[in-house]
Scaffold this motif. Structure first.
Motif, PDB file in Angstrom:
ATOM      1  N   TRP A  18       0.864  -1.177   0.000  1.00  0.00           N
ATOM      2  CA  TRP A  18       0.000   0.000   0.000  1.00  0.00           C
ATOM      3  C   TRP A  18       0.898   1.224   0.000  1.00  0.00           C
ATOM      4  O   TRP A  18       1.946   1.260   0.638  1.00  0.00           O
ATOM      5  CB  TRP A  18      -0.935  -0.015   1.212  1.00  0.00           C
ATOM      6  CG  TRP A  18      -1.959  -1.098   1.119  1.00  0.00           C
ATOM      7  CD1 TRP A  18      -1.958  -2.286   1.785  1.00  0.00           C
ATOM      8  CD2 TRP A  18      -3.125  -1.107   0.283  1.00  0.00           C
ATOM      9  NE1 TRP A  18      -3.050  -3.037   1.419  1.00  0.00           N
ATOM     10  CE2 TRP A  18      -3.785  -2.340   0.501  1.00  0.00           C
ATOM     11  CE3 TRP A  18      -3.674  -0.214  -0.619  1.00  0.00           C
ATOM     12  CZ2 TRP A  18      -4.964  -2.686  -0.153  1.00  0.00           C
ATOM     13  CZ3 TRP A  18      -4.857  -0.557  -1.271  1.00  0.00           C
ATOM     14  CH2 TRP A  18      -5.479  -1.782  -1.036  1.00  0.00           C
ATOM     15  N   ASP A  20       2.326   5.088   0.483  1.00  0.00           N
ATOM     16  CA  ASP A  20       2.373   6.199   1.426  1.00  0.00           C
ATOM     17  C   ASP A  20       2.687   7.451   0.615  1.00  0.00           C
ATOM     18  O   ASP A  20       3.854   7.724   0.306  1.00  0.00           O
ATOM     19  CB  ASP A  20       3.440   5.988   2.489  1.00  0.00           C
ATOM     20  CG  ASP A  20       3.558   7.179   3.428  1.00  0.00           C
ATOM     21  OD1 ASP A  20       2.692   8.084   3.378  1.00  0.00           O
ATOM     22  OD2 ASP A  20       4.524   7.221   4.202  1.00  0.00           O
ATOM     23  N   ARG A  40      -6.021   7.817   6.008  1.00  0.00           N
ATOM     24  CA  ARG A  40      -5.448   6.703   6.783  1.00  0.00           C
ATOM     25  C   ARG A  40      -6.340   6.338   7.967  1.00  0.00           C
ATOM     26  O   ARG A  40      -6.589   5.171   8.236  1.00  0.00           O
ATOM     27  CB  ARG A  40      -4.075   7.097   7.323  1.00  0.00           C
ATOM     28  CG  ARG A  40      -2.970   6.986   6.357  1.00  0.00           C
ATOM     29  CD  ARG A  40      -1.657   7.306   7.061  1.00  0.00           C
ATOM     30  NE  ARG A  40      -0.603   7.448   6.093  1.00  0.00           N
ATOM     31  CZ  ARG A  40       0.427   8.254   6.238  1.00  0.00           C
ATOM     32  NH1 ARG A  40       0.557   8.993   7.319  1.00  0.00           N
ATOM     33  NH2 ARG A  40       1.353   8.318   5.305  1.00  0.00           N
ATOM     34  N   LYS A  45      -7.083   3.628   1.484  1.00  0.00           N
ATOM     35  CA  LYS A  45      -5.701   3.366   1.072  1.00  0.00           C
ATOM     36  C   LYS A  45      -5.634   3.164  -0.436  1.00  0.00           C
ATOM     37  O   LYS A  45      -6.667   3.000  -1.098  1.00  0.00           O
ATOM     38  CB  LYS A  45      -5.163   2.146   1.806  1.00  0.00           C
ATOM     39  CG  LYS A  45      -6.056   0.918   1.682  1.00  0.00           C
ATOM     40  CD  LYS A  45      -5.669  -0.150   2.675  1.00  0.00           C
ATOM     41  CE  LYS A  45      -6.643  -1.313   2.596  1.00  0.00           C
ATOM     42  NZ  LYS A  45      -6.344  -2.330   3.575  1.00  0.00           N
TER      43      LYS A  45
END
Length: 135
Positions: A18, A20, A40, A45
């Motif tokens: 996933w 960031d 978040r 996500k």
């Protein structure tokens, strides 16, 4: 001398982490920190599935029920494809459900709210887009 065509590239969703967006994107392309933290905390996500191969960029995003994406725009055209769930767009743009798609031109300001089942969708672009919430 002729240039050889690269072989097809396979991108397996299960093999990807996933994303960031606060660390994976350069500073000028990052979304606002507050929006990322809100996403978040709600369980929203995304995975960057295709990262420029053959000129394509594709994200798969999973958003929780009722999650609100505020009005924003991007600097690239995009194609949204709903896999499961749905959403209602602002400004009369309509609603999308499973299997529906929408094309959005660069610079178009739009926002949406995810439906009761959340939203699992693909975003396909021809470049790594920036997000502008100030539109």
């Amino acid at each position: 001398m002729s240039q050889e065509t690269p072989p097809p590239a396979v991108h397996r969703f299960e093999d990807l982490d996933w994303d960031d967006p606060l660390s994976s994107l350069p500073p000028g392309k990052r979304p606002p920190k507050e929006l990322v933290e809100k996403a978040r905390n709600s369980g929203t996500k995304r995975k960057k599935v295709v990262r420029g191969e053959a000129g394509f960029f594709m994200n798969r995003s999973v958003m929780s029920p009722g999650f609100r994406v505020p009005p924003h725009s991007h600097d690239h055209d995009e194609l949204l494809v709903v896999m499961t769930g749905g959403c209602e767009f602002d400004d009369g743009f309509g609603a999308l459900g499973p299997g529906d798609a929408m094309t959005i031109h660069a610079g178009t300001v739009y926002g949406f709210t995810c439906g009761a089942e959340g939203l699992d969708f693909l975003t396909i672009r021809r470049g790594e887009a920036t997000v502008d919430l100030g539109s």
